[in-house]
Design an enzyme around this catalytic site. Structure first.
Site, mmCIF file in Angstrom:
data_model
loop_
_atom_site.group_PDB
_atom_site.id
_atom_site.type_symbol
_atom_site.label_atom_id
_atom_site.label_comp_id
_atom_site.label_asym_id
_atom_site.label_seq_id
_atom_site.Cartn_x
_atom_site.Cartn_y
_atom_site.Cartn_z
ATOM 1 N N TYR A 170 -5.955 -2.319 3.224
ATOM 2 C CA TYR A 170 -7.078 -2.947 3.910
ATOM 3 C C TYR A 170 -7.955 -1.972 4.671
ATOM 4 O O TYR A 170 -8.671 -2.361 5.580
ATOM 5 C CB TYR A 170 -6.551 -4.024 4.879
ATOM 6 N N GLU A 215 4.138 -8.399 11.517
ATOM 7 C CA GLU A 215 2.930 -7.612 11.319
ATOM 8 C C GLU A 215 1.722 -8.340 11.904
ATOM 9 O O GLU A 215 0.819 -7.714 12.470
ATOM 10 C CB GLU A 215 2.721 -7.351 9.826
#
Lengths: 375, 344
Positions: free
Chosen positions: B228, B295
């Site tokens: 990402y 996360e």
């Protein structure tokens, strides 16, 4: 985005309301603008198959619903970026982190990181909003130390007025003004969170010659006073003027400003002391940047170590009868080669007014003021 | 008898009022009052830390002047908007950093979780770490495992020790993953705060390929997720349900950080893992599990408490991805494995 008043965008009456109205009336075969719908509801109510009273009730409900939508917009929150208050935020928005890939560099023309991973602060590399939010959480007080001896008292008013406006605006700052002429200081209007403390240093037996004892004086006062009053301390030359905001991006453990001469073709003019006899000597081919002694600072602990080391070097040189090429600045540079700054400020933060600025300098935040018989 | 008209009229009014209330208030966030499961005593422990050390002396003063005026990496962002450095190959000079950190006599801790079938990754992880991770420094490997006996002896260099830490094995791999925060914060409070200066929390199913040195040390260090780092924030897989404590609304977010690598000074790691554990407990009490388990909570925490140093995806690479031109050197990456086979 249109004008913002109290944080809400000024929008025309949203079309969604009229969409709802169409569902409710059902029988209404209305097209066109809101105006014609209103007209039809009021005056041609019989033609639409509803009584006049019902038409009026529908209009009133619509009006109230519209007012509610206006005040509580239910659509998913648009990006409500704070409007740019100053020019610097425009640079930020042009390459906004979320538009394209977040990994594109914002400034490609200048180095923004040193080889020891200390950031170099240029216009367009930071967001003051984020830094302010982090800073206020820590309840910090910053101090500024400056010397105004003999003829330099003429610079006090200009410096203090500009610093009052531009230096860490909105945050508590203590200005410590060392002077030998406290009676010559003009009355100054300070911002509510700024304090001016005048410290007379004439006739002090420790420092017969104030102009050569700046480092000594600062370290002595850090030890006795400043460590209890401020968290971060900065030393600025009195013959300067702030022209643009200098904010919390300068706050870090050990901060030095790159000399403006470093960016010009005449950078060799300002360079290190090379004679090995001096304590400020840096051998040929070594050293990173040339830092200016007009603006440096950091945490109180780090600044204490710096001023102690520099004053010891100056004392050793004086005993040998040597004067370093750029006096205090040479000793400062020697210290900073060995104790690397944790953050560097670009020459925007102190620009020597004698020089013309290259394009890399987008804003001059602080400039030297022309010395008129300052010595 | 009440007439039909009155009944119909009052029903319509009731409907209108309900619709009105739903329209004005219904779309707002519903705040659940979180209640916390019984907290272990560690949350009230005052920690005594080993002395903090700052970069001070560079005894090896003399080295060739670097060509600093030419920016080395112009293709990537190397400083965040809050002036934290992003560590890429080419942004730092390893010699300068070595000369700064070596004299400080630091001990670096590494936590890794090898639970259930994940114990098979321990050997390769440790062997590659011995070759590449903080060479020349004192390192403590804290291996959290449910079967300490299964960790076969790996030859370690001097100054480096392996400490198995027994933990409980939970029923699902998600639960094991999320309980890491609790285990780490508890271990820091009880043991490691007195033993190490910096702590890194790494995934065990990964291997070091290139040098991982003192350029990664900082107060609070996070790594940018390899999948990402080139996409806008709208595509980050943040937790988007507002009922979760890890919720990040659209339009917010700096980077997407990977949960496989994070670390920092021991005190900051304690605060961070404790905070994440609390938000995970809050979600548990509300019966919701965040999209990417811990996360997501990590990303939520790092949004409000920004890291002081970021590691580029070189430090947390996924070997299944093709290497883009921005990545010059892969230092730490995942092993190819069959997820279905090893996760219960």
């Amino acid at each position: 985005m249109g004008d913002t008043q109290e944080g809400f965008a000024v929008l025309p009456l949203p079309q969604q309301v009229w969409g709802e109205k169409r569902k409710r009336t059902g029988a209404a075969q209305v097209r066109g603008l809101e105006g014609s719908l209103v007209y039809n509801l009021l005056f041609n109510a019989d033609k639409m198959g509803i009584s006049k009273l019902q038409g009026l009730a529908i209009l009133m409900t619509a009006g109230i619903s519209g007012a509610i939508w206006y005040h509580y917009p239910f659509s998913s929150a648009k990006d409500e970026e704070p409007t740019a208050s100053s020019e610097e935020d425009t640079a930020l928005r042009k390459s906004d982190l979320n538009e394209a890939s977040p990994m594109l560099p914002w400034r490609q023309d200048v180095p923004v990181l040193t080889p020891w991973l200390a950031p170099i602060v240029w216009e367009g590399t930071f967001s003051r909003d984020i830094l302010n939010a982090q800073y206020v959480q820590r309840n910090l007080v910053t101090g500024v130390v400056t010397f105004a001896v003999e003829k330099c008292v003429q610079f006090i008013e200009g410096f203090m007025r500009s610093a009052n406006q531009y230096f860490l605006a909105g945050h508590p700052v203590n200005f410590y003004l060392f002077t030998d002429n406290p009676e010559k200081i003009p009355p100054l209007q300070m911002a509510p969170e700024k304090r001016l403390l005048v410290i007379p240093v004439q006739n002090d037996p420790r420092w017969p010659d104030i102009s050569t004892s700046h480092m000594d004086i600062i370290s002595a006062y850090i030890h006795s006073h400043f460590q209890h009053e401020v968290d971060y301390l900065y030393s600025i030359d009195i013959n300067s003027q702030l022209l643009a905001p200098i904010g919390v991006e300068i706050i870090d453990a050990l901060v030095a400003t790159i000399s403006s001469w470093h960016l010009t073709p005449w950078y060799r003019h300002k360079s290190y002391e090379r004679r090995p006899a001096s304590r400020a000597a840096i051998p040929e081919g070594h050293g990173d940047f040339y830092y200016t002694a007009s603006f440096y600072g950091g945490s109180v602990a780090e600044l204490y170590k710096l001023t102690r080391a520099c004053s010891e070097g100056l004392r050793a040189d004086r005993e040998k009868g040597i004067e370093a090429r750029w006096h205090e600045e040479s000793h400062l540079n020697r210290y900073l080669v060995q104790h690397k700054p944790t953050r560097l400020l670009s020459p925007e933060y102190y620009w020597d007014a004698e020089l013309s600025a290259p394009r890399a300098i987008r804003v001059k935040r602080m400039c030297s003021v022309h010395r008129e018989s300052s010595r | 008898m009440i007439s039909k008209k009155v009944v119909m009229g009052s029903l319509v009014c009731l409907g209108v009022v309900t619709a009105f209330i739903w329209a004005t208030i219904g779309n707002r966030k519903v705040h659940y009052l979180p209640y916390y499961l019984p907290c272990p005593e560690i949350f009230s422990i005052k920690l005594q830390y080993t002395e903090e050390k700052l970069i001070q002396l560079f005894p090896q003063l003399f080295y060739q002047q670097p060509r600093v005026l030419a920016p080395k990496r112009q293709d990537v962002l190397t400083v965040t908007p809050w002036l934290a450095p992003i560590v890429w190959e080419g942004t730092f000079n390893p010699e300068i950093l070595e000369s700064a950190y070596r004299p400080l006599n630091l001990t670096i801790g590494v936590t890794a979780f090898a639970v259930g079938k994940y114990t098979r990754f321990v050997r390769r992880f440790l062997e590659s770490a011995e070759q590449h991770f903080m060479r020349g420094y004192q390192v403590n490997y804290y291996l959290f495992t449910d079967s300490p006996g299964s960790i076969s002896g790996v030859q370690l260099q001097s100054g480096r020790t392996l400490v198995p830490v027994p933990i409980q094995k939970y029923s699902s791999w998600q639960e094991i993953s999320m309980r890491r925060m609790e285990a780490i914060s508890r271990h820091v409070a009880e043991v490691s705060h007195a033993e190490v200066h910096y702590l890194f929390c790494l995934d065990i199913d990964m291997v070091f390929h290139n040098s991982w040195g003192p350029e990664t040390l900082g107060d609070m260090v996070a790594a940018i997720h390899p999948g990402y780092f080139q996409v806008p924030r709208e595509q980050f897989p943040y937790e988007r349900r507002s009922s979760s404590a890890a919720f990040i609304p659209q339009g917010e977010g700096d980077f997407y950080y990977g949960g496989a690598v994070f670390g920092g000074s021991i005190s900051k790691v304690y605060e961070f893992t404790k905070a994440c554990h609390m938000t995970i407990l809050a979600d548990k009490a509300n019966g919701i599990m965040a999209a990417w388990q811990e996360e997501s909570h990590l990303n939520r925490h790092f949004l409000s408490h920004k890291p002081s140093k970021l590691l580029s995806p070189e430090y947390i690479w996924d070997d299944r991805k093709p290497k883009p031109p921005e990545i010059h050197l892969i230092r730490f990456s995942t092993l190819n494995k069959n997820y279905r086979e090893i996760r219960d």
